[in-house]
Design a protein around this motif. Structure first.
Motif, mmCIF file in Angstrom:
data_model
loop_
_atom_site.group_PDB
_atom_site.id
_atom_site.type_symbol
_atom_site.label_atom_id
_atom_site.label_comp_id
_atom_site.label_asym_id
_atom_site.label_seq_id
_atom_site.Cartn_x
_atom_site.Cartn_y
_atom_site.Cartn_z
ATOM 1 N N ALA A 157 45.273 104.566 9.956
ATOM 2 C CA ALA A 157 44.041 104.819 10.700
ATOM 3 C C ALA A 157 42.838 104.846 9.770
ATOM 4 C CB ALA A 157 44.156 106.136 11.465
ATOM 5 N N ALA A 158 42.982 105.498 8.616
ATOM 6 C CA ALA A 158 41.872 105.561 7.662
ATOM 7 C C ALA A 158 41.479 104.176 7.182
ATOM 8 C CB ALA A 158 42.264 106.442 6.478
ATOM 9 N N SER A 159 42.480 103.340 6.907
ATOM 10 C CA SER A 159 42.177 101.986 6.437
ATOM 11 C C SER A 159 41.431 101.189 7.490
ATOM 12 C CB SER A 159 43.463 101.267 6.021
ATOM 13 O OG SER A 159 44.271 100.936 7.142
ATOM 14 N N LYS A 160 41.824 101.335 8.741
ATOM 15 C CA LYS A 160 41.192 100.569 9.799
ATOM 16 C C LYS A 160 39.825 101.144 10.186
ATOM 17 C CE LYS A 160 44.316 97.404 10.157
ATOM 18 N NZ LYS A 160 44.024 95.993 9.764
ATOM 19 N N PHE A 161 39.670 102.473 10.115
ATOM 20 C CA PHE A 161 38.332 103.038 10.275
ATOM 21 C C PHE A 161 37.411 102.458 9.204
ATOM 22 C CE2 PHE A 161 39.769 106.105 13.338
ATOM 23 C CZ PHE A 161 38.620 106.619 13.941
ATOM 24 N N GLY A 162 37.941 102.315 7.992
ATOM 25 C CA GLY A 162 37.150 101.734 6.914
ATOM 26 C C GLY A 162 36.747 100.303 7.195
ATOM 27 N N VAL A 163 37.680 99.511 7.724
ATOM 28 C CA VAL A 163 37.377 98.116 8.056
ATOM 29 C C VAL A 163 36.314 98.042 9.154
ATOM 30 C CG1 VAL A 163 38.311 95.966 9.002
ATOM 31 C CG2 VAL A 163 39.614 97.246 7.302
ATOM 32 N N VAL A 164 36.409 98.937 10.142
ATOM 33 C CA VAL A 164 35.410 98.981 11.214
ATOM 34 C C VAL A 164 34.029 99.291 10.636
ATOM 35 C CG1 VAL A 164 34.628 100.305 13.226
ATOM 36 C CG2 VAL A 164 36.997 99.525 13.089
ATOM 37 N N GLY A 165 33.940 100.325 9.788
ATOM 38 C CA GLY A 165 32.648 100.688 9.201
ATOM 39 C C GLY A 165 32.096 99.610 8.302
ATOM 40 N N LEU A 166 32.961 99.023 7.497
ATOM 41 C CA LEU A 166 32.557 97.926 6.614
ATOM 42 C C LEU A 166 32.007 96.760 7.426
ATOM 43 C CD1 LEU A 166 32.702 96.623 3.691
ATOM 44 C CD2 LEU A 166 34.964 95.805 4.375
ATOM 45 N N SER A 167 32.720 96.415 8.484
ATOM 46 C CA SER A 167 32.313 95.282 9.321
ATOM 47 C C SER A 167 30.979 95.537 10.000
ATOM 48 C CB SER A 167 33.387 94.997 10.380
ATOM 49 O OG SER A 167 34.629 94.753 9.779
ATOM 50 N N GLU A 168 30.806 96.756 10.508
ATOM 51 C CA GLU A 168 29.556 97.077 11.195
ATOM 52 C C GLU A 168 28.375 97.016 10.237
ATOM 53 O OE1 GLU A 168 27.777 100.838 13.695
ATOM 54 O OE2 GLU A 168 29.805 100.120 14.155
ATOM 55 N N ALA A 169 28.556 97.566 9.036
ATOM 56 C CA ALA A 169 27.472 97.533 8.047
ATOM 57 C C ALA A 169 27.131 96.105 7.644
ATOM 58 C CB ALA A 169 27.861 98.360 6.825
ATOM 59 N N LEU A 170 28.169 95.284 7.394
ATOM 60 C CA LEU A 170 27.916 93.911 6.966
ATOM 61 C C LEU A 170 27.371 93.042 8.090
ATOM 62 C CD1 LEU A 170 30.927 93.131 4.596
ATOM 63 C CD2 LEU A 170 28.584 93.732 3.982
ATOM 64 N N SER A 171 27.709 93.370 9.329
ATOM 65 C CA SER A 171 27.169 92.580 10.440
ATOM 66 C C SER A 171 25.650 92.684 10.481
ATOM 67 C CB SER A 171 27.768 93.038 11.769
ATOM 68 O OG SER A 171 27.272 94.310 12.157
ATOM 69 N N LEU A 172 25.130 93.813 9.983
ATOM 70 C CA LEU A 172 23.672 94.001 9.914
ATOM 71 C C LEU A 172 23.095 93.426 8.626
ATOM 72 C CD1 LEU A 172 23.592 97.682 11.214
ATOM 73 C CD2 LEU A 172 23.074 95.611 12.518
ATOM 74 N N SER A 173 23.728 93.749 7.490
ATOM 75 C CA SER A 173 23.134 93.367 6.208
ATOM 76 C C SER A 173 23.329 91.893 5.865
ATOM 77 C CB SER A 173 23.702 94.234 5.081
ATOM 78 O OG SER A 173 25.085 94.026 4.918
ATOM 79 N N TRP A 174 24.364 91.258 6.409
ATOM 80 C CA TRP A 174 24.598 89.842 6.106
ATOM 81 C C TRP A 174 23.979 88.906 7.143
ATOM 82 C CZ3 TRP A 174 30.105 88.646 3.765
ATOM 83 C CH2 TRP A 174 30.209 89.287 2.528
ATOM 84 N N ALA A 175 23.376 89.455 8.180
ATOM 85 C CA ALA A 175 22.774 88.601 9.204
ATOM 86 C C ALA A 175 21.683 87.716 8.620
ATOM 87 C CB ALA A 175 22.213 89.454 10.333
ATOM 88 N N SER A 176 20.931 88.251 7.657
ATOM 89 C CA SER A 176 19.845 87.475 7.048
ATOM 90 C C SER A 176 20.374 86.320 6.199
ATOM 91 C CB SER A 176 18.971 88.391 6.182
ATOM 92 O OG SER A 176 19.729 88.957 5.123
ATOM 93 N N ARG A 177 21.648 86.355 5.873
ATOM 94 C CA ARG A 177 22.276 85.274 5.102
ATOM 95 C C ARG A 177 22.897 84.229 6.034
ATOM 96 N NH1 ARG A 177 25.939 88.546 0.740
ATOM 97 N NH2 ARG A 177 25.876 86.539 -0.387
ATOM 98 N N ASP A 178 22.716 84.404 7.343
ATOM 99 C CA ASP A 178 23.290 83.530 8.368
ATOM 100 C C ASP A 178 24.816 83.593 8.341
ATOM 101 O OD1 ASP A 178 23.143 81.924 10.551
ATOM 102 O OD2 ASP A 178 22.617 80.088 9.471
ATOM 103 N N ILE A 179 25.330 84.798 8.084
ATOM 104 C CA ILE A 179 26.764 85.064 8.148
ATOM 105 C C ILE A 179 26.981 86.135 9.210
ATOM 106 C CG2 ILE A 179 28.829 85.817 6.909
ATOM 107 C CD1 ILE A 179 27.346 85.171 4.280
ATOM 108 N N THR A 180 27.719 85.807 10.250
ATOM 109 C CA THR A 180 28.050 86.821 11.254
ATOM 110 C C THR A 180 29.365 87.483 10.859
ATOM 111 O OG1 THR A 180 29.288 85.303 12.683
ATOM 112 C CG2 THR A 180 26.916 85.472 13.048
ATOM 113 N N VAL A 181 29.425 88.788 11.030
ATOM 114 C CA VAL A 181 30.618 89.553 10.678
ATOM 115 C C VAL A 181 31.092 90.297 11.919
ATOM 116 C CG1 VAL A 181 31.603 91.351 9.203
ATOM 117 C CG2 VAL A 181 29.815 89.826 8.300
ATOM 118 N N CYS A 182 32.336 90.035 12.306
ATOM 119 C CA CYS A 182 32.898 90.639 13.514
ATOM 120 C C CYS A 182 34.054 91.567 13.162
ATOM 121 C CB CYS A 182 33.396 89.545 14.458
ATOM 122 S SG CYS A 182 34.300 90.177 15.906
ATOM 123 N N GLN A 183 34.075 92.729 13.774
ATOM 124 C CA GLN A 183 35.259 93.591 13.756
ATOM 125 C C GLN A 183 36.054 93.275 14.997
ATOM 126 O OE1 GLN A 183 34.641 97.669 15.311
ATOM 127 N NE2 GLN A 183 32.528 97.440 14.595
#
Length: 265
Positions: A157-183
């Motif tokens: 559960a901890a590992s997957k909570f981490g993947v969810v948080g990582l994905s959500e953060a990158l979906s915002l920060s990588w948008a300007s690079r024209d990279i979409t990130v989906c959890q």
């Protein structure tokens, strides 16, 4: 190059020797993608490449362990040098892990975190620049409903909570690079590592899906670029209950077998 179809795209899929990863590789090759299929079991990848050799696309086997930083860097270098692009990265490699009771379970918990969360981080770090150079690009991180609800083995559960948080953060920060990130968050899915026998043999069998159900959603996410997807979608009602009515959620969750921290087979 638009993302209306995976045809002609270069896609890296980790954990591709079985389960969701294998099903995703099959779907992508059949619609014309070049799939770099990554897993530790090279024999399975080679057999899969042979099986799919007459399809529209191509499967390229690559044996690597996502817990090995040098191996992941070498994978990214190969994709860059051999194909010149990476239009999509599917971070799917994962393990289940067992109950976390005390000191005897530390190594298992750390391994689960290393594969599921840090393996995803390694792949994202290695491919980030190539994804940006190949933009518009897609990342799909296969997390889990367990990354939203925290029921089951604590390390998983901890590992997957981490993947969810990582994905959500990158979906915002990588948008300007024209990279979409989906959890992408699957519920109960029958795979080699997760046989779900306790569910498939009883009245809850309808709650259990197949790897191809998730693979179909991954291909859909590649086309649409949405930042989050749950498979099957009705699992989102449990997530909503957790946030909107925590006492009710905890009362329901405590009655689930996995609330004891084990992964029932």
């Amino acid at each position: 190059m638009s993302w209306t179809s995976p045809e002609g795209k270069v896609v890296v899929v980790t954990g591709a020797s079985s389960g969701i990863g294998e099903a995703t590789a099959r779907r992508l090759v059949r619609v014309g993608a070049t799939v770099v299929a990554v897993a530790r079991r090279d024999d399975r990848l080679t057999a899969l490449a042979d099986e799919l050799s007459s399809e529209r696309g191509r499967l390229v086997p690559h044996a690597a362990d996502v817990t090995d930083t040098a191996a992941v860097d070498a994978l990214a270098a190969r994709v860059r040098d051999e194909f010149g692009a990476c239009h999509a990265l599917i971070n799917n490699a994962g393990v289940g892990g067992g109950a976390f009771v005390g000191r005897d379970d530390l190594d298992d918990a750390l391994h689960t975190l290393d594969v599921n969360l840090l393996g995803t981080v390694r792949c994202l770090a290695a491919f980030a620049d190539l994804l940006e150079a190949s933009a518009p690009a897609r990342v799909v991180n296969v997390a889990s409903v367990a990354g939203k609800l925290g029921i089951g083995p604590a390390g998983y559960a901890a590992s997957k909570f981490g993947v969810v948080g990582l994905s959500e953060a990158l979906s915002l920060s990588w948008a300007s690079r024209d990279i979409t990130v989906c959890q992408l968050n699957p519920g109960f899915i029958v795979t080699e590592g997760f046989p779900q026998a306790h569910l498939t043999s009883g009245p809850m069998a309808r709650l259990v899906g197949e790897p191809d159900d998730v693979a179909a959603r991954i291909v859909e996410v590649l086309r649409t670029g949405v930042p989050e997807r749950t498979v099957p979608s009705w699992y989102r009602s449990f997530v909503a209950l957790r946030h909107l009515a925590p006492p009710v959620y905890r009362a329901v969750a405590s009655r689930i077998d996995r609330a004891g921290g084990d992964r029932s087979e």
